[in-house]
Motif scaffolding. Structure first.
Motif, PDB file in Angstrom:
ATOM      1  N   LEU A 129       0.835  -1.210   0.000  1.00  0.00           N
ATOM      2  CA  LEU A 129       0.000   0.000   0.000  1.00  0.00           C
ATOM      3  C   LEU A 129       0.870   1.261   0.000  1.00  0.00           C
ATOM      4  CD1 LEU A 129      -2.428  -1.414   2.671  1.00  0.00           C
ATOM      5  CD2 LEU A 129      -3.117  -0.806   0.372  1.00  0.00           C
ATOM      6  N   GLU A 132       2.352   1.777  -3.421  1.00  0.00           N
ATOM      7  CA  GLU A 132       1.371   2.317  -4.374  1.00  0.00           C
ATOM      8  C   GLU A 132       1.186   3.830  -4.152  1.00  0.00           C
ATOM      9  OE1 GLU A 132      -0.013   1.636  -6.987  1.00  0.00           O
ATOM     10  OE2 GLU A 132      -1.760   2.941  -7.116  1.00  0.00           O
ATOM     11  N   ILE A 133       1.152   4.251  -2.896  1.00  0.00           N
ATOM     12  CA  ILE A 133       1.018   5.694  -2.635  1.00  0.00           C
ATOM     13  C   ILE A 133       2.257   6.423  -3.183  1.00  0.00           C
ATOM     14  CG2 ILE A 133       0.749   7.462  -0.835  1.00  0.00           C
ATOM     15  CD1 ILE A 133      -0.700   5.342   0.836  1.00  0.00           C
ATOM     16  N   LEU A 136       1.879   6.968  -6.852  1.00  0.00           N
ATOM     17  CA  LEU A 136       0.944   8.048  -7.181  1.00  0.00           C
ATOM     18  C   LEU A 136       1.581   9.418  -6.950  1.00  0.00           C
ATOM     19  CD1 LEU A 136      -2.289   6.476  -5.659  1.00  0.00           C
ATOM     20  CD2 LEU A 136      -1.703   6.696  -8.059  1.00  0.00           C
ATOM     21  N   ILE A 139       3.957  10.596  -9.824  1.00  0.00           N
ATOM     22  CA  ILE A 139       3.405  10.928 -11.148  1.00  0.00           C
ATOM     23  C   ILE A 139       3.679  12.396 -11.562  1.00  0.00           C
ATOM     24  CG2 ILE A 139       1.220  11.170 -12.468  1.00  0.00           C
ATOM     25  CD1 ILE A 139       2.018   8.291 -12.287  1.00  0.00           C
ATOM     26  N   LEU A 157       1.733   3.833 -14.361  1.00  0.00           N
ATOM     27  CA  LEU A 157       0.672   3.972 -13.365  1.00  0.00           C
ATOM     28  C   LEU A 157      -0.180   2.700 -13.287  1.00  0.00           C
ATOM     29  CD1 LEU A 157      -1.025   5.738 -11.429  1.00  0.00           C
ATOM     30  CD2 LEU A 157      -2.236   6.622 -13.398  1.00  0.00           C
TER      31      LEU A 157
ATOM     32  N   LEU B 173      -5.275   3.613   4.303  1.00  0.00           N
ATOM     33  CA  LEU B 173      -4.333   3.656   3.174  1.00  0.00           C
ATOM     34  C   LEU B 173      -5.060   3.437   1.840  1.00  0.00           C
ATOM     35  CD1 LEU B 173      -1.307   1.689   4.696  1.00  0.00           C
ATOM     36  CD2 LEU B 173      -1.441   4.130   4.246  1.00  0.00           C
ATOM     37  N   LEU B 174      -6.048   2.547   1.852  1.00  0.00           N
ATOM     38  CA  LEU B 174      -6.807   2.336   0.614  1.00  0.00           C
ATOM     39  C   LEU B 174      -7.597   3.587   0.228  1.00  0.00           C
ATOM     40  CD1 LEU B 174      -8.000  -1.364   1.006  1.00  0.00           C
ATOM     41  CD2 LEU B 174      -6.505  -0.474  -0.773  1.00  0.00           C
ATOM     42  N   LEU B 176      -6.601   6.600   0.895  1.00  0.00           N
ATOM     43  CA  LEU B 176      -5.563   7.498   0.342  1.00  0.00           C
ATOM     44  C   LEU B 176      -5.260   7.137  -1.107  1.00  0.00           C
ATOM     45  CD1 LEU B 176      -2.710   8.057   2.956  1.00  0.00           C
ATOM     46  CD2 LEU B 176      -4.021   9.778   1.750  1.00  0.00           C
ATOM     47  N   ILE B 177      -5.210   5.843  -1.375  1.00  0.00           N
ATOM     48  CA  ILE B 177      -4.909   5.396  -2.746  1.00  0.00           C
ATOM     49  C   ILE B 177      -6.027   5.811  -3.703  1.00  0.00           C
ATOM     50  CG2 ILE B 177      -4.684   3.319  -4.193  1.00  0.00           C
ATOM     51  CD1 ILE B 177      -3.057   2.120  -1.834  1.00  0.00           C
ATOM     52  N   GLY B 180      -5.643   9.404  -4.228  1.00  0.00           N
ATOM     53  CA  GLY B 180      -4.416   9.624  -5.009  1.00  0.00           C
ATOM     54  C   GLY B 180      -4.634   9.304  -6.477  1.00  0.00           C
ATOM     55  N   LEU B 181      -5.365   8.228  -6.739  1.00  0.00           N
ATOM     56  CA  LEU B 181      -5.656   7.877  -8.143  1.00  0.00           C
ATOM     57  C   LEU B 181      -6.469   8.979  -8.811  1.00  0.00           C
ATOM     58  CD1 LEU B 181      -6.533   4.067  -7.990  1.00  0.00           C
ATOM     59  CD2 LEU B 181      -4.713   5.109  -9.319  1.00  0.00           C
ATOM     60  N   SER B 184      -4.117  12.022  -9.291  1.00  0.00           N
ATOM     61  CA  SER B 184      -3.147  11.855 -10.386  1.00  0.00           C
ATOM     62  C   SER B 184      -3.885  11.841 -11.726  1.00  0.00           C
ATOM     63  CB  SER B 184      -2.277  10.616 -10.195  1.00  0.00           C
ATOM     64  OG  SER B 184      -3.074   9.501 -10.028  1.00  0.00           O
ATOM     65  N   TYR B 187      -4.519  15.351 -12.561  1.00  0.00           N
ATOM     66  CA  TYR B 187      -3.292  15.999 -13.042  1.00  0.00           C
ATOM     67  C   TYR B 187      -3.017  15.625 -14.513  1.00  0.00           C
ATOM     68  CZ  TYR B 187       1.587  17.486 -13.168  1.00  0.00           C
ATOM     69  OH  TYR B 187       2.764  18.086 -13.502  1.00  0.00           O
TER      70      TYR B 187
END
Lengths: 466, 198
Positions: A129, A132-133, A136, A139, A157, B173-174, B176-177, B180-181, B184, B187
């Motif tokens: 995890l 993966e952060i 991101l 990027i 990605l 954390l998931l 956050l992911i 984050g996805l 990004s 962006y």
């Protein structure tokens, strides 16, 4: 005070501060000095030990609890912290010559902090995890300002994101195997899932297509730092699996699989490097080669020796790729692209950058007296003791890289007869490239100088390192 | 089977419908509406294994992610992410989704052996999202589509993973992911938009 706060919290906090500092040069210096300070702290301040500083007593706890789980940096992991933050400082200093400090350093600091967290989190499986952060967060640094996202970046990605679910699920299946190790179907499913996860994460053949693509799209120095940090931490994460699960570590098929995959990466990258006409892509294939070498080291039947070689590969990898990327950045400033056609004859205008590119390339090939030679030689000889075929293919893959190096040299020196030799590099570039080339030669001549730092690294693993 | 047992199945079917809608629709507004529905169904399925408070994090983060993408797209030129070649490829996509759903139905009993306590609707719903998300990633290279595809795959995974892991750290954390996805993706959309409008 706790260790995670120092080696994870401080880099994140520093990144935020550096992000708002306007001057590039200050960001380079401050960023590099902070990381040097953190490397020195990891070297001199052992965790879980009371220290006396003047009249004060100081104790750094190795563990903090975060949402019911532990983040722990025990004394054994401090050697890796010294290496990681030291190499980070080296890369950050490089931005003095290459520019891009604002883009690289704050992001690099957060990414490094997340990777340290990935080493520290318990259970270690959650590292997927954090990785993966980190992907991101990387990027924005990889996309040049005003540039449309290309296929390399989007594949990076996608592939890195797909790795996480596979790895987390395999972790669940692996914990089930501990209770019933004889269940062959269960073992196969878990191993397959783990294999797919790491194939995505480590960009194993044929999933490394994004690396050369990204090399054409992004700045070589940013790419270089990414390709040093990500595979190294991903490999360390993979080693945690081997360390944790004895059935996996002792599986008779494991060395065979690692060897085949490693050789496939080496041979294919060697072949593609032979025909490359883009120096960024050449750097990309060199990094694929390095990952292949790491896997080959881990495939040795003498696991302790393999692990030792794996860690000895890290320092040359980081230094060589750093100087290579720095030299390419010099060309990138001057030429429209890093294609051969745009770089013809630049050696007479940029002799040090040319020397940087050629020497680092030759070092990756395993040229005697350069940084990668001693450890590559050790790996080759160990491999030859176990399998002549594997040693042959390793040699053949090097041949491809040698061809690439000579073609690069030929293109860069291909200038009209009476073109004068003049150094157009800036002073910072001359100094840093010169010191870097010197470091590569010194590491090649005196590899034992790195031993005090690298020899203890295997001990961060409880079972593998013994 | 009583009515209460049907609720997770209803959520799973809603997941399949919304994720299919995301893949078939070419208007970004509809895509985001479908994604919002997808996160609601996901929340429903996650609630089978997690308490309401923890599973609501999935819903809130999912909707926040959609809001991020929506805010980005609202500021962009109309034609950037709204594909105009509609209905070209619709039949192909529909057939592909149908194949994915059949495969998922076949695979559900197998995965049930691994995740024995998860329940069939949770497994079917999670696998359907993963499958359709992967299909999405396989047939597009546009930043918005890639973001939606990745968010779909990760949502499917989260549904399955919720049945075996209830750690607060993992949930955080998931989340956050997911955010984050979306960030990004946003962006990448902005950068792609700049290039087009230059």
């Amino acid at each position: 005070m706790s260790a995670p706060l120092i080696w994870i919290g401080i880099p994140i906090l520093s990144a935020i501060i550096l992000f708002i500092i306007p001057r590039e040069r200050w960001v380079s210096f401050i960023g590099a000095l902070i990381f040097l300070g953190l490397a020195a702290a990891a070297f001199f301040l052992p965790t879980d030990t009371a220290l006396r500083l003047l009249d004060y007593s100081l104790r750094i706890d190795s563990t903090v609890n975060l949402l019911g789980r532990q983040i722990s940096l025990p004394p054994a992991s401090q050697t890796i912290l010294v290496l990681v933050f030291g190499l980070g400082a080296f890369w950050f200093f490089g931005t003095i010559a290459t520019g891009f400090a604002h883009r690289l350093i704050p992001v690099g600091m957060v990414v490094m902090a997340l990777f340290v967290a990935s080493l520290a989190v318990q259970p270690f499986l959650y590292a997927a995890l954090f990785i993966e952060i980190a992907v991101l967060i990387a990027i924005p640094a990889l996309l040049m300002p005003g540039q449309r996202p290309g296929p390399g970046l989007t594949r990076f990605l996608i592939y890195q994101t797909l790795a996480m679910p596979f790895i987390l699920f395999s972790g669940f299946l692996l914990s089930g195997i501990e209770t019933s190790p004889g269940d062959v179907i269960y073992v196969t499913q878990a191993a397959l899932m783990l294999g797919i996860g790491f194939a995505f994460l480590l960009a194993i053949f044929p999933l490394y297509t994004w690396i050369p693509m990204l090399a054409e799209e992004t700045h070589p120095y940013v790419l270089g730092s990414l390709l040093v940090i990500f595979p190294v931490f991903s490999l360390l994460f993979g080693l945690n699996f081997l360390d944790r699960y004895s059935w996996l570590r002792e599986a008779p098929q494991l060395p065979q699989v690692l060897r085949i995959v490693g050789l496939l990466m080496l041979v294919t990258s060697g072949v593609w490097a032979t025909f490359q006409r883009h120096l960024g892509r050449m750097l990309a294939y060199a990094t694929v080669t390095e990952t292949g070498l790491a896997l080959l080291a881990l495939s040795l039947s003498d696991q302790a020796a393999g692990l030792q070689i794996f860690f000895y590969l890290l320092l040359p990898r980081a230094v060589v790729l750093g100087i290579w990327a720095m030299a390419l950045s010099v060309f990138k400033e001057q030429a429209p692209s890093l294609k051969f056609v745009d770089l013809q004859g630049l050696a007479r205008r940029f002799p040090l950058a040319t020397a940087g590119v050629v020497i680092t390339h030759l070092s990756v090939c395993g040229m005697p007296l350069l940084a990668s030679f001693p450890i590559r030689q050790a790996l080759w000889s160990k491999l030859a003791e176990e399998s002549a075929n594997a040693a042959f293919w390793l040699g053949l893959s090097s041949l491809g890289l040698w061809f690439g190096a000579f073609r690069t040299l030929a293109v860069l020196t291909m200038s009209p007869e009476n073109t004068p030799w003049q150094s157009h590099e800036t002073w910072e570039q001359r100094i840093l490239l010169g010191l870097g080339i010197l470091a590569i030669i010194v590491l090649g001549l005196f590899p034992q100088w790195a031993q005090p730092l690298l020899a203890n690294l295997p001990f961060i693993f409880e079972h593998l390192g013994r | 089977m009583n009515m209460l047992d049907l609720i997770p199945w209803l959520a799973a079917v809603l997941l399949a419908v919304t994720s299919t809608g995301v893949l078939l629709s070419r208007d970004w507004r509809w895509n985001l509406v479908m994604m919002a529905g997808q996160y609601f169904s996901m929340f429903w399925l996650v609630m089978v294994h997690w308490p309401l408070t923890l599973s609501s994090t999935r819903l809130v983060t999912g909707w926040m992610a959609i809001a991020v993408l929506g805010a980005t797209l609202t500021d962009m030129k109309e034609d950037i992410e709204t594909e105009t070649s509609w209905p070209g490829g619709r039949l192909f996509r529909a057939i592909a989704i149908w194949i994915v759903l059949i495969t998922v139905t076949q695979a559900t009993p197998v995965v049930s052996n691994w995740l024995s306590g998860a329940g069939q609707p949770v497994i079917w719903g999670g696998l359907a999202l993963v499958g359709i998300g992967l299909l999405h990633l396989g047939i597009t290279a546009r930043p918005l589509r890639i973001s939606l595809g990745l968010l779909t795959v990760i949502s499917g995974f989260e549904i399955l993973y919720a049945s075996i892991e209830n750690s607060i750290l993992v949930a955080g954390l998931l989340s956050l992911i997911t955010l984050g996805l979306a960030l990004s993706g946003s962006y990448l959309l902005i950068q792609a938009g700049r290039e087009i409008t230059k």
